[in-house]
Scaffold this motif. Structure first.
Motif, PDB file in Angstrom:
ATOM      1  N   ASN A  83       0.832  -1.196   0.000  1.00 39.28           N
ATOM      2  CA  ASN A  83       0.000   0.000   0.000  1.00 39.28           C
ATOM      3  C   ASN A  83       0.868   1.248   0.000  1.00 39.28           C
ATOM      4  N   SER A  84       0.256   2.365  -0.313  1.00 39.09           N
ATOM      5  CA  SER A  84       0.963   3.660  -0.323  1.00 39.09           C
ATOM      6  C   SER A  84       2.276   3.561  -1.081  1.00 39.09           C
ATOM      7  N   LEU A  85       2.203   2.989  -2.258  1.00 36.16           N
ATOM      8  CA  LEU A  85       3.421   2.754  -3.035  1.00 36.16           C
ATOM      9  C   LEU A  85       4.081   4.061  -3.465  1.00 36.16           C
ATOM     10  N   LYS A  86       5.400   4.024  -3.496  1.00 42.40           N
ATOM     11  CA  LYS A  86       6.218   5.180  -3.858  1.00 42.40           C
ATOM     12  C   LYS A  86       7.058   4.840  -5.086  1.00 42.40           C
ATOM     13  N   PRO A  87       7.495   5.833  -5.828  1.00 42.26           N
ATOM     14  CA  PRO A  87       8.364   5.546  -6.985  1.00 42.26           C
ATOM     15  C   PRO A  87       9.606   4.741  -6.601  1.00 42.26           C
ATOM     16  N   GLU A  88      10.112   4.959  -5.398  1.00 40.94           N
ATOM     17  CA  GLU A  88      11.312   4.219  -4.975  1.00 40.94           C
ATOM     18  C   GLU A  88      11.042   2.749  -4.668  1.00 40.94           C
ATOM     19  N   ASP A  89       9.784   2.349  -4.702  1.00 38.54           N
ATOM     20  CA  ASP A  89       9.443   0.930  -4.565  1.00 38.54           C
ATOM     21  C   ASP A  89       9.574   0.188  -5.893  1.00 38.54           C
ATOM     22  N   THR A  90       9.817   0.927  -6.972  1.00 40.70           N
ATOM     23  CA  THR A  90       9.956   0.299  -8.287  1.00 40.70           C
ATOM     24  C   THR A  90      11.146  -0.649  -8.299  1.00 40.70           C
ATOM     25  N   ALA A  91      10.885  -1.896  -8.682  1.00 40.15           N
ATOM     26  CA  ALA A  91      11.923  -2.926  -8.678  1.00 40.15           C
ATOM     27  C   ALA A  91      11.324  -4.227  -9.217  1.00 40.15           C
ATOM     28  N   VAL A  92      12.190  -5.183  -9.449  1.00 37.65           N
ATOM     29  CA  VAL A  92      11.731  -6.555  -9.657  1.00 37.65           C
ATOM     30  C   VAL A  92      11.644  -7.199  -8.277  1.00 37.65           C
ATOM     31  N   TYR A  93      10.492  -7.755  -7.981  1.00 38.49           N
ATOM     32  CA  TYR A  93      10.260  -8.390  -6.682  1.00 38.49           C
ATOM     33  C   TYR A  93      10.402  -9.899  -6.834  1.00 38.49           C
ATOM     34  N   TYR A  94      11.181 -10.473  -5.921  1.00 36.38           N
ATOM     35  CA  TYR A  94      11.452 -11.907  -5.950  1.00 36.38           C
ATOM     36  C   TYR A  94      10.937 -12.581  -4.686  1.00 36.38           C
ATOM     37  N   CYS A  95      10.363 -13.734  -4.876  1.00 36.36           N
ATOM     38  CA  CYS A  95       9.992 -14.602  -3.772  1.00 36.36           C
ATOM     39  C   CYS A  95      11.164 -15.536  -3.502  1.00 36.36           C
ATOM     40  N   ALA A  96      11.464 -15.783  -2.234  1.00 37.03           N
ATOM     41  CA  ALA A  96      12.561 -16.667  -1.863  1.00 37.03           C
ATOM     42  C   ALA A  96      12.101 -17.613  -0.767  1.00 37.03           C
ATOM     43  N   ALA A  97      12.728 -18.775  -0.700  1.00 39.28           N
ATOM     44  CA  ALA A  97      12.338 -19.755   0.300  1.00 39.28           C
ATOM     45  C   ALA A  97      13.543 -20.534   0.788  1.00 39.28           C
ATOM     46  N   LYS A  98      13.384 -21.021   2.007  1.00 42.35           N
ATOM     47  CA  LYS A  98      14.425 -21.834   2.633  1.00 42.35           C
ATOM     48  C   LYS A  98      13.708 -22.897   3.440  1.00 42.35           C
ATOM     49  N   ASN A  99      14.297 -24.091   3.521  1.00 44.91           N
ATOM     50  CA  ASN A  99      13.631 -25.180   4.219  1.00 44.91           C
ATOM     51  C   ASN A  99      13.413 -24.879   5.695  1.00 44.91           C
ATOM     52  N   ASP A 100      14.350 -24.157   6.314  1.00 44.94           N
ATOM     53  CA  ASP A 100      14.266 -23.878   7.744  1.00 44.94           C
ATOM     54  C   ASP A 100      14.462 -22.387   8.014  1.00 44.94           C
ATOM     55  N   TYR A 101      13.907 -21.929   9.115  1.00 45.72           N
ATOM     56  CA  TYR A 101      14.088 -20.545   9.541  1.00 45.72           C
ATOM     57  C   TYR A 101      15.565 -20.273   9.800  1.00 45.72           C
ATOM     58  N   ASP A 102      15.974 -19.043   9.466  1.00 36.62           N
ATOM     59  CA  ASP A 102      17.375 -18.663   9.646  1.00 36.62           C
ATOM     60  C   ASP A 102      17.413 -17.235  10.196  1.00 36.62           C
ATOM     61  N   LEU A 103      18.211 -17.034  11.215  1.00 34.82           N
ATOM     62  CA  LEU A 103      18.319 -15.699  11.808  1.00 34.82           C
ATOM     63  C   LEU A 103      18.900 -14.678  10.832  1.00 34.82           C
ATOM     64  N   ALA A 104      19.596 -15.174   9.812  1.00 33.54           N
ATOM     65  CA  ALA A 104      20.184 -14.269   8.810  1.00 33.54           C
ATOM     66  C   ALA A 104      19.213 -14.024   7.664  1.00 33.54           C
ATOM     67  N   TYR A 105      17.929 -13.940   7.982  1.00 29.56           N
ATOM     68  CA  TYR A 105      16.885 -13.906   6.961  1.00 29.56           C
ATOM     69  C   TYR A 105      16.992 -12.711   6.018  1.00 29.56           C
ATOM     70  N   ARG A 106      17.743 -11.680   6.376  1.00 22.89           N
ATOM     71  CA  ARG A 106      17.880 -10.512   5.509  1.00 22.89           C
ATOM     72  C   ARG A 106      18.894 -10.719   4.393  1.00 22.89           C
ATOM     73  N   LEU A 107      19.641 -11.785   4.445  1.00 26.25           N
ATOM     74  CA  LEU A 107      20.710 -12.021   3.474  1.00 26.25           C
ATOM     75  C   LEU A 107      20.214 -12.902   2.329  1.00 26.25           C
ATOM     76  N   PRO A 108      20.278 -12.428   1.095  1.00 24.81           N
ATOM     77  CA  PRO A 108      19.836 -13.242  -0.041  1.00 24.81           C
ATOM     78  C   PRO A 108      20.584 -14.572  -0.151  1.00 24.81           C
ATOM     79  N   ALA A 109      21.843 -14.603   0.251  1.00 23.81           N
ATOM     80  CA  ALA A 109      22.676 -15.785   0.039  1.00 23.81           C
ATOM     81  C   ALA A 109      22.183 -17.019   0.789  1.00 23.81           C
ATOM     82  N   ILE A 110      21.380 -16.834   1.860  1.00 28.55           N
ATOM     83  CA  ILE A 110      20.982 -17.990   2.650  1.00 28.55           C
ATOM     84  C   ILE A 110      19.794 -18.733   2.052  1.00 28.55           C
ATOM     85  N   TYR A 111      19.127 -18.148   1.082  1.00 29.16           N
ATOM     86  CA  TYR A 111      17.910 -18.759   0.542  1.00 29.16           C
ATOM     87  C   TYR A 111      18.255 -19.796  -0.523  1.00 29.16           C
ATOM     88  N   GLU A 112      17.520 -20.896  -0.486  1.00 28.80           N
ATOM     89  CA  GLU A 112      17.813 -22.028  -1.356  1.00 28.80           C
ATOM     90  C   GLU A 112      17.021 -21.992  -2.657  1.00 28.80           C
TER      91      GLU A 112
END
Length: 124
Positions: A83-112
């Motif tokens: 909601n309340s989208l801004k021009p700076e929200d423009t991007a390609v949005y990706y869904c990512a998944a990992k088998n288990d929860y990881d505390l480093a969830y902000r890092l793209p490299a941990i996703y499988e």
């Protein structure tokens, strides 16, 4: 092998709304899932994540209070209500998944697993 398919991107005016969907099939029945985005010339950045059972969510500061991540475990689908989208929200949005929860969830490299991405453009 888990497969992720995103949908729901498009062109929207500033202040508008969009809802992205990410359907998961195969692999782990209830993976830990997240949304990332990548603007041209920028690194892929964390947007939001949600745990499969407890439903705990995390958000990037830039989208907090505007975006909401939810999931339907019966459908193995995750949604991102924007909601309340801004021009700076423009991007390609990706869904990512990992088998288990990881505390480093902000890092793209941990996703499988990753979806193919869906374009979101916020412009008047």
């Amino acid at each position: 092998q888990l497969q992720l398919v995103e949908s729901g991107g498009g062109l929207v005016q500033p202040g508008g709304s969009l809802r992205l969907s990410c359907a998961a099939s195969g692999g782990t029945s209830r993976p830990f899932m997240a949304w990332f985005r990548q603007a041209p010339g920028m690194e892929r950045e964390f947007v939001a994540s949600i745990r499969p059972l407890v439903g705990t969510t995390h958000y990037a500061d830039s989208v907090k209070a505007r975006f909401t991540i939810t999931r339907d475990n019966a459908k193995n689908t995750v949604y991102l209500q924007m909601n309340s989208l801004k021009p700076e929200d423009t991007a390609v949005y990706y869904c990512a998944a990992k088998n288990d929860y990881d505390l480093a969830y902000r890092l793209p490299a941990i996703y499988e697993y990753w979806g193919q991405g869906t374009q979101v453009t916020v412009s008047s």
